[in-house]
Design a protein around this motif. Structure first.
Motif, PDB file in Angstrom:
ATOM      1  N   ALA A   1       4.316 -12.138   9.455  1.00 21.07           N
ATOM      2  CA  ALA A   1       3.669 -13.440   9.655  1.00 21.07           C
ATOM      3  C   ALA A   1       2.149 -13.339   9.572  1.00 21.07           C
ATOM      4  CB  ALA A   1       4.084 -14.010  11.009  1.00 21.07           C
ATOM      5  N   TYR A   2       1.629 -12.113   9.461  1.00 20.00           N
ATOM      6  CA  TYR A   2       0.180 -11.899   9.561  1.00 20.00           C
ATOM      7  C   TYR A   2      -0.609 -12.824   8.624  1.00 20.00           C
ATOM      8  CZ  TYR A   2      -4.258  -9.503  10.137  1.00 20.00           C
ATOM      9  OH  TYR A   2      -5.563  -9.222  10.426  1.00 20.00           O
TER      10      TYR A   2
ATOM     11  N   ARG B   1       6.005  -8.526   3.809  1.00 17.42           N
ATOM     12  CA  ARG B   1       4.709  -9.031   4.247  1.00 17.42           C
ATOM     13  C   ARG B   1       3.896  -9.541   3.055  1.00 17.42           C
ATOM     14  NH1 ARG B   1       0.761  -4.890   7.158  1.00 17.42           N
ATOM     15  NH2 ARG B   1       0.549  -4.205   5.009  1.00 17.42           N
TER      16      ARG B   1
ATOM     17  N   ARG C   1       8.570  -2.055  16.284  1.00 15.43           N
ATOM     18  CA  ARG C   1       7.206  -1.685  15.932  1.00 15.43           C
ATOM     19  C   ARG C   1       7.248  -0.682  14.770  1.00 15.43           C
ATOM     20  NH1 ARG C   1       2.916  -2.692  19.716  1.00 15.43           N
ATOM     21  NH2 ARG C   1       3.567  -4.573  20.791  1.00 15.43           N
TER      22      ARG C   1
ATOM     23  N   ALA D   1       0.650   0.684   5.286  1.00 11.99           N
ATOM     24  CA  ALA D   1      -0.335  -0.028   6.107  1.00 11.99           C
ATOM     25  C   ALA D   1       0.311  -1.075   7.011  1.00 11.99           C
ATOM     26  CB  ALA D   1      -1.416  -0.670   5.218  1.00 11.99           C
ATOM     27  N   ILE D   2       1.372  -0.693   7.698  1.00 10.01           N
ATOM     28  CA  ILE D   2       2.006  -1.596   8.670  1.00 10.01           C
ATOM     29  C   ILE D   2       1.128  -1.607   9.924  1.00 10.01           C
ATOM     30  CG2 ILE D   2       4.094  -2.051  10.016  1.00 10.01           C
ATOM     31  CD1 ILE D   2       4.513  -2.106   6.970  1.00 10.01           C
ATOM     32  N   PHE D   3       0.763  -2.804  10.404  1.00 15.11           N
ATOM     33  CA  PHE D   3      -0.091  -2.878  11.594  1.00 15.11           C
ATOM     34  C   PHE D   3       0.646  -2.294  12.792  1.00 15.11           C
ATOM     35  CE2 PHE D   3      -1.409  -6.665   9.032  1.00 15.11           C
ATOM     36  CZ  PHE D   3      -2.591  -6.105   8.585  1.00 15.11           C
ATOM     37  N   PRO D   4       0.107  -1.226  13.378  1.00 19.71           N
ATOM     38  CA  PRO D   4       0.860  -0.554  14.448  1.00 19.71           C
ATOM     39  C   PRO D   4       0.908  -1.358  15.749  1.00 19.71           C
ATOM     40  CG  PRO D   4      -1.263   0.513  14.122  1.00 19.71           C
ATOM     41  CD  PRO D   4      -1.139  -0.532  13.048  1.00 19.71           C
ATOM     42  N   HIS D   5      -0.042  -2.306  15.913  1.00 20.20           N
ATOM     43  CA  HIS D   5      -0.065  -3.042  17.169  1.00 20.20           C
ATOM     44  C   HIS D   5       0.772  -4.317  17.118  1.00 20.20           C
ATOM     45  CE1 HIS D   5      -3.089  -4.663  14.555  1.00 20.20           C
ATOM     46  NE2 HIS D   5      -3.369  -5.659  15.357  1.00 20.20           N
ATOM     47  N   LEU D   6       1.447  -4.524  15.986  1.00 24.19           N
ATOM     48  CA  LEU D   6       2.279  -5.725  15.848  1.00 24.19           C
ATOM     49  C   LEU D   6       3.718  -5.315  15.548  1.00 24.19           C
ATOM     50  CD1 LEU D   6      -0.076  -7.783  13.495  1.00 24.19           C
ATOM     51  CD2 LEU D   6       0.020  -7.862  15.977  1.00 24.19           C
TER      52      LEU D   6
ATOM     53  N   SER E   1       0.536   3.869   1.780  1.00 24.05           N
ATOM     54  CA  SER E   1       0.881   4.270   3.148  1.00 24.05           C
ATOM     55  C   SER E   1       1.598   3.142   3.885  1.00 24.05           C
ATOM     56  CB  SER E   1      -0.394   4.622   3.900  1.00 24.05           C
ATOM     57  OG  SER E   1      -1.253   3.489   3.897  1.00 24.05           O
TER      58      SER E   1
ATOM     59  N   GLU F   1       5.664 -10.032  13.385  1.00 20.88           N
ATOM     60  CA  GLU F   1       4.238 -10.356  13.434  1.00 20.88           C
ATOM     61  C   GLU F   1       3.515  -9.787  12.209  1.00 20.88           C
ATOM     62  OE1 GLU F   1       3.457 -10.511  18.232  1.00 20.88           O
ATOM     63  OE2 GLU F   1       3.727  -8.592  17.269  1.00 20.88           O
TER      64      GLU F   1
ATOM     65  N   PHE G   1       0.823  -1.206   0.000  1.00 18.37           N
ATOM     66  CA  PHE G   1       0.000   0.000   0.000  1.00 18.37           C
ATOM     67  C   PHE G   1       0.858   1.257   0.000  1.00 18.37           C
ATOM     68  CE2 PHE G   1      -2.708  -3.335   1.410  1.00 18.37           C
ATOM     69  CZ  PHE G   1      -3.971  -2.991   0.975  1.00 18.37           C
TER      70      PHE G   1
END
Lengths: 307, 362
Positions: free
Chosen positions: B100-101, B149, B133, B88-93, B86, B97, B84
């Motif tokens: 591995a999502y 990812r 993070r 779109a890296i998951f901020p809570h992982l 932006s 992670e 993406f």
């Protein structure tokens, strides 16, 4: 900032050393100046009363006068007497149930407005606040009309033949307290959850779909964890005030729905034992804070497990 | 064009109300190809990419991936993965992670999952940052996480939505080289959306230039740059000197014209060419004009006077007024021989190659 003396200016480290600005002109000073009215207000009307309550809880009522020698007797009574233990436990249990139910009911509403509200988001939010326009007392009273012996619920159920005599289990018990409180607090839970859902970057949800998640999985793995701050604040916003709620249990709770606030009120009123009332208040405050902390930890743990 | 395209886009239209975001788009993209969708913002390139990913659904037309129509297939069941804009890296992982999502759903055993995550992070040279993070990463590192990812899912097609636009110039150029070698290493089809013509030229096997929801030209970078079919494409991809020329002869594929100062030439006729009042637009790139020093001679020469000069470090742009031409010519000259020292007002002679002239549709 007249409150801060000139010597404070001199004590501050000169940074940056060359370009020394007067502290009163700094961003920090103007920030403090801006919050100071609120700060003073909060200190005067929130912090000082609490201090007084804490002080009272260590004193003794001696008929019309207060004996100001330090004692823990009030706390012994508050924590030791079975009646207060029962009331405290029931208050905590009711507020916990109310918070869980409120958050559970509010989340889908907030989610719907945030994800499917489209151009009408503000209208939806506005509609949610409509019940709050009437007085809190009126809203509680109207639940009496709905849940009462000859109320809307009973006559409705009677007329469609589900029951053959009016239910007496609807009103004047802890269920009635829970129902009424959930309704009263829903709007306050929806808003923080909505705000945190609005902040969830939609491309993250797309990324989750792109990586193979269906809608439910992406919700559980991305949307829910990222909206957790809103869930936590909604939880606390509901739980903390409901523990000490006084009006609702009094009006719809009956004997079985009495909560700790009624006992506290009794000590400050008819019982005329302010120190004991103060000790009960402080005990409740401390336990609620601890519970709130535990609830936050539990929610965080839950989400970590879902990951 | 190989006979079995990896992606076939067939007569795709996309309407938003009355606004036409995609206008009869048809494309074939081969397996293993690095394909770019190039155009200004709002040209429909991102809509097309999102239609391939499954985030947008075409109003009409068909999209086939590996022979299978994917219309109606949600993004999670398409053999594509996306990087993406932006990131779109998951901020809570953390980084691992995040990578591995998508693997979690495949229920691999722990060791295999671990191996694939590590291999993917190694591939983008992020092996040492697994526990970080998103907010602890630089833009370039986030970009790499997003790549890892997506690649760890072993998609048939990797979709990249302006992946380098948020990076500064230096880093962007580094990432371009890396992206190209990464694509060579993994060998899967890459589709890149970009508005940066140099990025598209440097990376792609083929480029589709888009304007206003339509595909204007699909060709190799060299062909797009040297033989643009329309004035708009020529203008979008770098500088071009335009001039009007009178048509003296026309066949099905060739065009003979009489130019103001470049003599009589015969050129390839561009697709969709329409003569207007017997004139055609002819173009020549500024770097195909060369300054002739001292008494050097060339087969094809022009004489003019420098009216302006712009210094760009390795090159200088000279604006040369040639008598008889409507517009002064822009000349891009390397600074090896002192083009940056030519005084404004001096007379210069320019050499050109008639093959560098190109006829353009309007």
């Amino acid at each position: 900032m007249a409150v801060l003396s000139g010597t404070e200016v001199e004590q501050r480290p000169a940074y940056p050393p060359k370009n020394r600005v007067r502290w009163t002109a700094s961003e920090e000073a103007s920030g403090l100046a801006l919050i100071s009215p609120t700060l003073l207000y909060a200190v005067a009307l929130l912090f000082l009363p609490i201090l007084i309550v804490v002080a009272y809880s260590f004193w003794t009522q001696d008929y019309l006068t207060i004996d100001r020698t330090f004692t823990l007797q009030n706390y012994r009574t508050a924590l030791g007497e079975p009646i207060y233990q029962d009331l405290l436990l029931r208050s905590l249990a009711i507020s916990l149930v109310v918070s869980v139910v409120t958050v559970t009911v509010s989340y889908p509403i907030a989610w719907f407005i945030s994800f499917h509200g489209g151009v009408h988001k503000n209208l939806w939010l506005f509609l949610i606040t409509v019940p709050c326009w009437t007085s809190y007392l009126l809203r509680v009273m109207s639940w009496k009309v709905i849940l009462g012996y000859g109320g809307v619920m009973n006559t409705g159920l009677l007329s469609i033949g589900i029951i053959d005599k009016p239910l007496t289990s609807l009103l004047y018990n802890s269920n009635a307290v829970v129902i009424t409180l959930v309704h009263s607090w829903a709007a306050f839970a929806i808003l923080p959850i909505f705000v945190s859902l609005e902040k969830v970057d939609r491309s993250l949800i797309e990324a989750a779909h792109d990586l193979g998640d269906n809608k439910l999985m992406s919700f559980l793995r991305v949307t829910l964890p990222l909206s957790l701050p809103g869930v936590i604040s909604a939880f606390l916003i509901v739980m903390i005030p409901t523990v000490g709620d006084y009006v609702t249990p009094k009006l719809v709770g009956g004997k079985d729905g009495v909560m700790i606030a009624t006992a506290i009120q009794a000590q400050f009123g008819k019982g005329a034992n302010w120190p004991l009332g103060a000790a009960l208040s402080v005990t409740t405050m401390v336990i609620v804070s601890a519970m709130a902390g535990l609830a936050v930890l539990a929610l965080k743990l839950l989400v970590r497990m879902a990951k | 064009m190989p006979d079995t395209p990896m992606i076939t886009i067939e007569a795709v239209n996309k309407f938003y109300g009355i606004y036409k975001a995609l206008d009869d788009v048809s494309l074939d993209i081969a397996a293993g190809e690095f394909f770019s969708l190039l155009g200004p913002s709002g040209c429909g390139k991102t809509t097309l990419l999102r239609s391939i990913a499954g985030f947008d659904t075409p109003s009409t037309g068909d999209i086939r991936i590996d022979g299978q129509s994917v219309i109606g297939t949600p993004p999670n069941r398409r053999p594509t993965n996306m990087v993406f804009q932006s990131y779109a890296i998951f901020p809570h992982l953390d980084v691992e992670e995040n990578v591995a999502y998508g693997l979690k759903r495949l229920k691999l055993d722990a060791a295999e999952e671990r191996r694939r995550v590590e291999a993917a992070l190694e591939q983008v040279r992020l092996g040492h940052l697994g526990k970080r993070r998103a907010h602890e990463l630089s833009g370039g590192q986030r970009q790499r996480v997003a790549l890892a990812r997506a690649l760890v899912m072993r998609p048939k097609v990797l979709l990249l939505d302006e992946p380098l636009s948020a990076l500064d110039k230096k880093l962007r150029e580094e990432m371009q080289v890396e992206l190209r070698s990464l694509q060579k290493a993994v060998g899967i089809t890459f589709i890149l959306v970009t508005h940066d013509q140099y990025e598209a030229l440097a990376l792609s096997d083929r480029i589709a230039v888009m304007f206003g929801g339509r595909i204007a030209q699909v060709a190799t970078p060299k062909e797009i740059y040297q033989r643009p079919t329309t004035r708009q494409i020529a203008d979008f991809l770098g500088g071009m000197n335009f001039m009007k020329a009178r048509i003296t002869g026309e066949t099905a594929t060739r065009l003979s014209v009489e130019t103001p100062r470049f003599g009589d030439v015969t050129l390839d006729k561009p697709l969709g060419f329409n003569a207007r009042n017997g004139t055609a637009t002819i173009g020549i790139r500024p770097e195909r004009l060369r300054v002739l020093w001292d008494d050097a001679r060339a087969d094809f020469e022009l004489a003019g006077r420098v009216v302006d000069r712009h210094y760009f470090g390795e090159i200088t742009h000279l604006i040369v007024d040639v008598p008889g031409m409507e517009q002064p010519l822009s000349v891009s000259e390397t600074n090896n021989f002192g083009a940056d020292d030519i005084p404004v007002g001096d007379a210069v002679r320019l050499a050109y190659d008639p093959d560098a002239l190109v006829a353009l549709s309007d």
